[in-house]
Design an enzyme around this catalytic site. Structure first.
Site, PDB file in Angstrom:
ATOM      1  N   TYR A 141      27.991  34.257   4.451  1.00 49.49           N
ATOM      2  CA  TYR A 141      28.851  33.243   5.065  1.00 49.49           C
ATOM      3  C   TYR A 141      28.563  33.060   6.554  1.00 49.49           C
ATOM      4  O   TYR A 141      28.896  32.031   7.129  1.00 49.49           O
ATOM      5  CB  TYR A 141      30.322  33.597   4.873  1.00 49.49           C
ATOM      6  N   LYS A 192      24.233  44.084  -5.440  1.00 44.42           N
ATOM      7  CA  LYS A 192      23.161  43.679  -6.356  1.00 44.42           C
ATOM      8  C   LYS A 192      21.843  44.262  -5.866  1.00 44.42           C
ATOM      9  O   LYS A 192      20.904  43.560  -5.496  1.00 44.42           O
ATOM     10  CB  LYS A 192      23.091  42.147  -6.433  1.00 44.42           C
ATOM     11  N   ASP A 225      27.764  41.909 -10.802  1.00 44.28           N
ATOM     12  CA  ASP A 225      28.006  41.098 -11.990  1.00 44.28           C
ATOM     13  C   ASP A 225      28.607  41.942 -13.114  1.00 44.28           C
ATOM     14  O   ASP A 225      29.526  41.504 -13.825  1.00 44.28           O
ATOM     15  CB  ASP A 225      26.731  40.392 -12.442  1.00 44.28           C
ATOM     16  N   ASP A 249      34.623  37.779  -2.359  1.00 44.31           N
ATOM     17  CA  ASP A 249      35.316  36.512  -2.553  1.00 44.31           C
ATOM     18  C   ASP A 249      35.504  36.242  -4.042  1.00 44.31           C
ATOM     19  O   ASP A 249      36.606  35.901  -4.512  1.00 44.31           O
ATOM     20  CB  ASP A 249      34.495  35.398  -1.891  1.00 44.31           C
ATOM     21  N   ASP A 253      39.099  37.006  -6.687  1.00 43.05           N
ATOM     22  CA  ASP A 253      39.741  35.932  -7.442  1.00 43.05           C
ATOM     23  C   ASP A 253      39.829  36.273  -8.929  1.00 43.05           C
ATOM     24  O   ASP A 253      40.807  35.937  -9.595  1.00 43.05           O
ATOM     25  CB  ASP A 253      38.984  34.620  -7.249  1.00 43.05           C
TER      26      ASP A 253
END
Length: 370
Positions: A141, A192, A225, A249, A253
């Site tokens: 970001y 990852k 993941d 992020d 959620d």
């Protein structure tokens, strides 16, 4: 009476409606001598309309001077066409960056009364209590270069850069281990490393910090993941999850929906403690966003905003008893069958934003008087 400087940034969409319910709680606490001194300022689309920026320099200065900031939500279709640099979300990103809020705490707690509101089976979420710790000021970001380049012939190239340095990973790792020590002593680090060099570095640094400084805390590693899959398969296996800005992020959620509604989830964004004063800059916000489709209708769930205020009481003002009382008040109201539409269930009584806020305030007032 102690003075506690609190900046309110209601923002856009349902932000002002849910912020109003917290103002009722502030009034109750001030009636009991809490000494909150509040100011209200603009952020997001409302700030763009007034100042041409997602947050003005003057209001940013208010945030820097406050003991804590309570933030509502930003954005909506009205501002879809504004320049990228002044889009509503840029106000929140500036707050996080300028205040150096590197640690984002997002709890996912499933109240027993809402276990059936989750999209998962009751046995998977009943009693759920996990905490996602998201690194907030680094990563993709904020990394440079960040650009769109015209290549000609109708082609363009978009670039976002994922960047992490050792110190950024060290400080978020230490925060995760410290929090785990106050909970169930288990940290799961997610990245990852199989395809990203930043993931390799993240894994190395977190492993070293855990081994050398927190041998009493159990540390596991999981690809991000796979972590998302495990969150919806068996979420109660987790205690504290620590991860980077992008994955945090998304994973937070996912965790939010385990509880039944995004309208239930608070968050806290914390900076480092000042070595001289111990003061820690902090911003608190609900996870749900501006929800422009229901803004102004009086149906928004204010509990995430109220729970964010409870986190503020706990982390910024050491008002542990008051935070416990407010969280207990929310649980009491939910147990009574009072529901906003997003968490409505058969046999319950549906209410709007104001009535839910009034019910929590009444329960809170009873507990403050006990």
């Amino acid at each position: 009476m102690a003075q506690r400087k609190l900046l309110l940034l209601p923002g856009d969409g349902i932000g002002p409606e849910t912020m109003h319910e917290v103002e009722k709680l502030i009034a109750l606490l001030n009636g009991a001598g809490a000494g909150f001194e509040t100011e209200t300022a603009l952020v997001g689309g409302s700030a763009f309309d007034a100042h041409g920026a997602a947050i003005s320099d003057a209001d940013m200065a208010l945030a820097m001077a406050a003991d804590a900031v309570l933030f509502g939500a930003v954005g909506g279709p009205k501002w879809d066409g504004v320049p990228y640099e002044v889009r509503p979300e840029a106000g929140l990103l500036r707050l996080r960056k300028d205040m150096a809020l590197f640690a984002n705490l997002r709890p996912a707690i499933c109240y027993p009364a809402l276990a059936d509101a989750s999209s998962l089976k009751r046995e998977l979420v009943d009693g759920l209590d996990l905490l996602i710790l998201r690194e907030l000021t680094g990563g993709v970001y904020f990394g440079e270069p960040k650009e769109i380049t015209d290549l000609g012939n109708g082609q363009k190239r978009g670039v976002d850069t994922q960047v992490y340095e050792t110190y950024e990973i060290e400080r978020i790792a230490r925060a995760a281990f410290e929090l785990a020590r106050t909970r169930r002593g288990h940290v799961t680090s997610m990245e990852k490393r199989n395809v990203m060099k930043t993931g390799v570095l993240w894994n190395e640094v977190v492993t070293r910090i855990g081994r050398d400084e927190y041998p009493d805390v159990r540390l596991d590693h999981m690809l991000a993941d796979a972590g998302g899959m495990q969150l919806v398969r068996a979420p109660k296996q987790f205690d504290v999850i620590v991860t980077d800005n992008l994955f945090g992020d998304m994973l937070s959620d996912i965790a939010a929906m385990l509880t039944g509604s995004l309208g239930m989830l608070p968050s806290a964004s914390l900076g480092a403690a000042d070595e001289a004063t111990g003061r820690r800059r902090a911003l608190y916000e609900p996870v749900h966003g501006s929800a422009p489709d229901i803004a102004g209708t009086g149906v928004a769930n204010p509990i995430a905003m109220i729970a964010s205020f409870a986190m503020m009481l706990r982390y910024s003002f050491a008002m542990t008893g008051e935070a416990d009382a407010l969280e207990a008040a929310v649980a009491e109201v939910l147990e009574s069958g009072t529901r906003t539409g997003d968490i409505m269930a058969p046999g319950c009584r549906q209410v709007g934003t104001g009535e839910m806020g009034d019910a929590v305030a009444a329960a809170f007032a009873r507990r403050l008087g006990a």
